[in-house]
Design an enzyme around this catalytic site. Structure first.
Site, mmCIF file in Angstrom:
data_model
loop_
_atom_site.group_PDB
_atom_site.id
_atom_site.type_symbol
_atom_site.label_atom_id
_atom_site.label_comp_id
_atom_site.label_asym_id
_atom_site.label_seq_id
_atom_site.Cartn_x
_atom_site.Cartn_y
_atom_site.Cartn_z
ATOM 1 N N GLN A 166 9.823 3.231 -1.592
ATOM 2 C CA GLN A 166 10.124 4.099 -0.456
ATOM 3 C C GLN A 166 11.636 4.271 -0.289
ATOM 4 O OE1 GLN A 166 7.495 5.523 0.883
ATOM 5 N NE2 GLN A 166 6.127 4.208 -0.282
ATOM 6 N N HIS B 284 0.821 -1.222 0.000
ATOM 7 C CA HIS B 284 0.000 0.000 0.000
ATOM 8 C C HIS B 284 0.854 1.271 0.000
ATOM 9 C CE1 HIS B 284 -4.006 -1.855 1.622
ATOM 10 N NE2 HIS B 284 -3.836 -2.024 0.323
ATOM 11 N N GLU B 285 0.462 2.220 -0.836
ATOM 12 C CA GLU B 285 1.111 3.543 -0.950
ATOM 13 C C GLU B 285 2.586 3.455 -1.307
ATOM 14 O OE1 GLU B 285 -1.085 5.595 -1.189
ATOM 15 O OE2 GLU B 285 -2.627 4.362 -0.259
ATOM 16 N N GLY B 286 2.938 2.449 -2.085
ATOM 17 C CA GLY B 286 4.307 2.335 -2.571
ATOM 18 C C GLY B 286 5.076 1.241 -1.870
#
Length: 598
Positions: free
Chosen positions: A447, A440-442
Site C-alpha cells: 500500500q 489482506h488485499e495487499g
C-alpha cells in the site's frame, strides 16, 4: 448497551460530520431520507446482534473442514447469511435498474460495519460477493450480467477474487494460470490459486470466481494478465447451475484469525475442462481487478475499524464493571475497591482505543462519501478531483486502520488483564481476526508503494495538494475556536511538514531512496489525515456544546468527542512527525543495510 456499535457515534458521523442528508437531495438518492436510513441501520443492527454475534465464538472454534472434497462450515453460518440476504443487504448499494436498492455507499459501509463488528469472518462472504458483483456490473458484458448478476444480488450465489498463486504471492506479474480460448468463444483455464477466501463452501447455490490468468501469446508480466469469470457450476440453457466446473478444492488454509471464512487452495482444469468467460478486453485484467481490489481494500479497513470498535465497547463495559485496586492517594485496604475505569492508565488505554476506532471509522465513511460524490456530481472537473482523492486515500483507508485499530485491539486485551487472553471474553478473538487485515488485499508495504508511486507520483502531487489545501482551510476555521486552537496549531505544523516531505520525495530521482521509507510515509500521512478528520469532529462537537437545549447525555457525548479529538492531536501527531521527518531527510539507514547482516 450494544456490544457491536455506538449508534450515537455512528449517527453523529453520518449526519453531523459527513452531511449524509445532502445525498437525499440528489436524483440518485432522493428516494432515501434520514428516517429510512435509521430504519435500515436498526434492521441491520438487529440482524447482526440476533444472527451473527451469538455464534461468532463458535465460528472461530469450529473451523471449516473438508468432507468428500467439499468445504463444510457450521449451519449457523448459512443461517446468518440467509438472514442477510432476506433483508436485501446483498442488493443494498446496487442501482434499481439491476434490482438493487440504490442506497448511498456510505450507508452500505455503515451497515457492513455493524455486521463486521458482530462476526467479521462470516460477513466476509457477503463483502466479497458484493465486490465481485460490482466488478461485473462495471466491466462485464451485458450477457454475463444477465446470467450472473441477479443471483448474486439476491445472495443465492457468492463471489470471490482469485489473484495469488502459491509461487507468486503478491507478485502478480509472475502468475502462471493459463486461459486458452475454445471454439465456442469461452476459455479453458489451467493452474492453481492460493489464499482464496470463500473459494469453496456449500452455503450458496453457486460461486462466481473472478480469476486472473494469462492468454498464451500475450505480453509478458503484468501487461499480459486477463480477467475471467469462472463459475463453480456451469449454467444450463435456463441459467440454472448444472454440471460442476473443473475446480478442485486442494486444501484449506488454517489461520490465526477470521477462521469462519473458508480460505482455499484451488486447482483449475486439473482433471477436466474448467470453463471461464473473458471479462472486458484481453490483457486488461489487472486494471479491471483493481476495481474489486480497491473496493475490498476499503472494506478491509472497515473490518479493522469494526473489530477495534467492538473490542473497545467490551473493554469499556468490563472496566466499568470490574472492581480492582484503589487510587494512588487512597491506598487504605479497608476502603472499597474502585472500578478499573477510575485508574488513569486504564483511561489512557480506553482513550487510545476510542481515538483509533472512531478516527478510523470517520476515514472509511469519508471515503464512502467520495464514492457517492462520483455518482451525484455532474461537473467533470469535480468528478476528476473527487476520483483523485478517493484513489489517493484508498491505500490509507486500508492500511491506517489495519495498523492503529489493531493496536487498539491490543489495548482492549490489556484492559481485561489476564481475562483478555482467555476465550471467556471475545477481545482475544477480535485481535486475531484483526491481525489478518494487515495482510489482506495487499500488505502495508504494498500500500505504501501504491500511495507514493501510483497515487502521489502518478499525478505529480495534484490530488494530495488539493487535500492539503482542504486541511489548511479546516485548520484556519478551527483556529477561531478557543478550545481547539492548540490542536489546530499542531495539525498545521504537521501539514506543513507533510507538504515539505512530498515536495522532497517528488524531486528525488533515485527511486530506491525515494521509496526507502514509503511505509513510514504512508503511516504518518494517514495519521495526519485522521487528525484532520478528528479536528472536524471536534469542531462540530464544540459548536454543538455551545447550543442551548442539549440534554446532559448529549453534552457528555459531545464533550467526549471534543476531548478525544484534542487527545489525538496532542498525542498521535507527534508520532507522525517523527515518521515524516525521516522522509524529509531521504534517510537511507535501512536501504543501505547489507542483506547479510541479518
Amino acid at each position: 448497551m450494544s456490544l457491536i456499535t455506538d449508534r450515537e457515534n455512528l449517527d453523529f458521523l453520518l449526519f453531523d460530520v459527513l452531511f449524509a442528508d445532502d445525498l437525499f437531495l440528489t436524483d440518485a438518492f432522493g428516494h432515501f431520507d434520514r428516517e429510512a436510513v435509521i430504519q435500515i441501520l436498526d434492521t441491520a443492527q438487529a440482524i447482526a446482534e440476533d444472527h451473527f454475534l451469538p455464534f461468532a465464538a463458535e465460528a472461530d472454534a469450529e473451523e471449516p473442514w473438508v468432507s468428500d472434497g467439499k468445504a463444510v462450515v457450521p449451519e449457523s453460518t448459512a443461517n446468518a447469511l440467509h438472514a442477510y440476504a432476506d433483508a436485501g443487504f446483498f442488493a443494498l448499494p446496487f442501482p434499481e435498474a439491476q434490482g438493487g436498492l440504490q442506497a448511498p455507499w456510505v450507508l452500505y459501509m455503515a451497515v457492513v460495519g455493524l455486521f463486521n463488528a458482530a462476526n467479521l469472518p462470516v460477513t466476509n462472504y457477503a463483502m466479497l460477493t458484493i465486490a465481485a458483483a460490482n466488478l461485473l456490473l462495471v466491466h462485464g458484458s451485458p450477457d454475463l450480467q444477465a446470467r450472473f448478476l441477479a443471483p448474486m444480488l439476491e445472495g443465492r450465489w457468492f463471489g470471490t477474487m482469485c489473484l495469488s498463486e502459491p509461487q507468486a504471492g503478491s507478485s502478480l506479474a509472475d502468475i502462471r494460470m493459463v486461459a486458452e480460448q475454445g471454439d465456442d468463444g469461452t476459455y479453458r483455464l489451467r493452474g492453481s490459486k492460493m489464499w482464496i477466501s470463500g473459494g469453496e463452501q456449500e452455503i450458496s447455490e453457486n460461486i462466481v470466481h473472478m480469476v486472473l490468468a494469462k492468454i498464451p501469446g500475450g505480453p509478458k508480466g503484468a501487461k499480459g494478465i486477463s480477467l475471467f469469470l469462472v463459475p463453480k457450476y456451469r449454467l444450463d440453457d435456463a441459467g440454472h447451475p448444472a454440471d460442476r466446473n473443473d475446480i478442485t478444492l486442494v486444501g484449506l488454509n488454517h489461520k490465526m484469525g477470521q477462521r469462519g471464512t473458508t480460505n482455499c487452495l484451488l486447482s483449475f482444469g486439473d482433471v477436466g475442462e474448467c470453463e471461464g468467460y473473458l471479462i472486458g478486453e484481453p490483457h486488461r485484467g489487472l486494471e479491471y481487478m483493481f476495481h474489486m481490489m480497491n473496493e475490498a481494500r476499503i472494506g478491509v479497513g472497515n473490518g479493522a475499524v469494526a473489530s477495534a470498535h467492538a473490542a473497545y465497547l467490551y473493554a469499556v463495559d468490563y472496566a466499568r464493571m470490574r472492581l480492582q485496586g484503589r487510587p494512588l492517594d487512597r491506598r487504605n485496604p479497608a476502603e472499597p475497591q474502585v472500578p478499573l475505569i477510575e485508574h488513569t492508565d486504564i483511561k489512557r488505554l480506553l482513550m487510545d482505543q476510542k481515538a483509533a476506532a472512531e478516527g478510523g471509522m470517520s476515514l472509511n465513511l469519508y471515503c464512502a462519501t467520495l464514492v457517492d460524490r462520483l455518482v451525484t456530481v455532474k461537473d467533470p472537473k469535480v468528478r476528476k478531483s473527487t476520483l483523485g482523492r478517493l484513489e489517493l486515500l484508498t491505500p490509507v483507508a486500508k492500511s491506517w486502520p489495519s495498523e492503529h485499530c489493531l493496536e487498539a485491539n491490543k489495548w482492549a486485551i490489556q484492559v481485561l488483564g489476564g481475562y483478555g487472553y482467555s476465550s471467556d471474553y471475545p477481545v482475544e478473538r477480535l485481535y486475531r481476526d484483526n491481525r489478518l487485515n494487515h495482510i489482506h488485499e495487499g500488505a502495508f508495504g504494498i500500500q505504501a508503494l501504491d500511495l507514493l508511486r501510483r497515487k502521489i507520483g502518478g499525478d505529480q502531487g495534484v490530488a494530495v495538494t488539493a487535500l492539503v489545501q482542504d486541511m489548511c482551510a479546516t485548520i484556519e476555521d478551527a483556529m477561531e475556536i478557543t478550545e481547539l486552537a492548540s490542536g489546530a496549531g499542531r495539525l498545521h505544523n504537521s501539514v506543513i511538514q507533510l507538504d515539505g516531505a512530498i515536495e522532497t520525495l517528488l524531486r528525488c530521482r533515485d527511486v530506491n531512496r525515494q521509496l526507502a521509507n514509503a511505509t513510514l510515509f504512508l503511516d504518518g500521512f494517514g495519521t495526519i489525515v485522521v487528525g484532520w478528520l478528528w479536528l472536524r469532529q471536534a469542531m462540530v462537537a464544540t459548536k454543538a456544546l455551545n447550543e442551548d437545549g442539549r440534554s446532559d447525555s448529549e453534552r457528555m457525548f459531545l464533550a467526549a468527542k471534543q476531548r478525544t479529538g484534542c487527545y489525538f492531536l496532542k498525542y498521535k501527531l507527534a508520532e507522525a512527525s517523527a515518521q515524516i521527518a525521516l522522509c524529509c531527510d531521504l534517510d537511507t539507514t535501512v536501504l543501505d543495510a547489507p542483506s547479510d547482516m541479518f
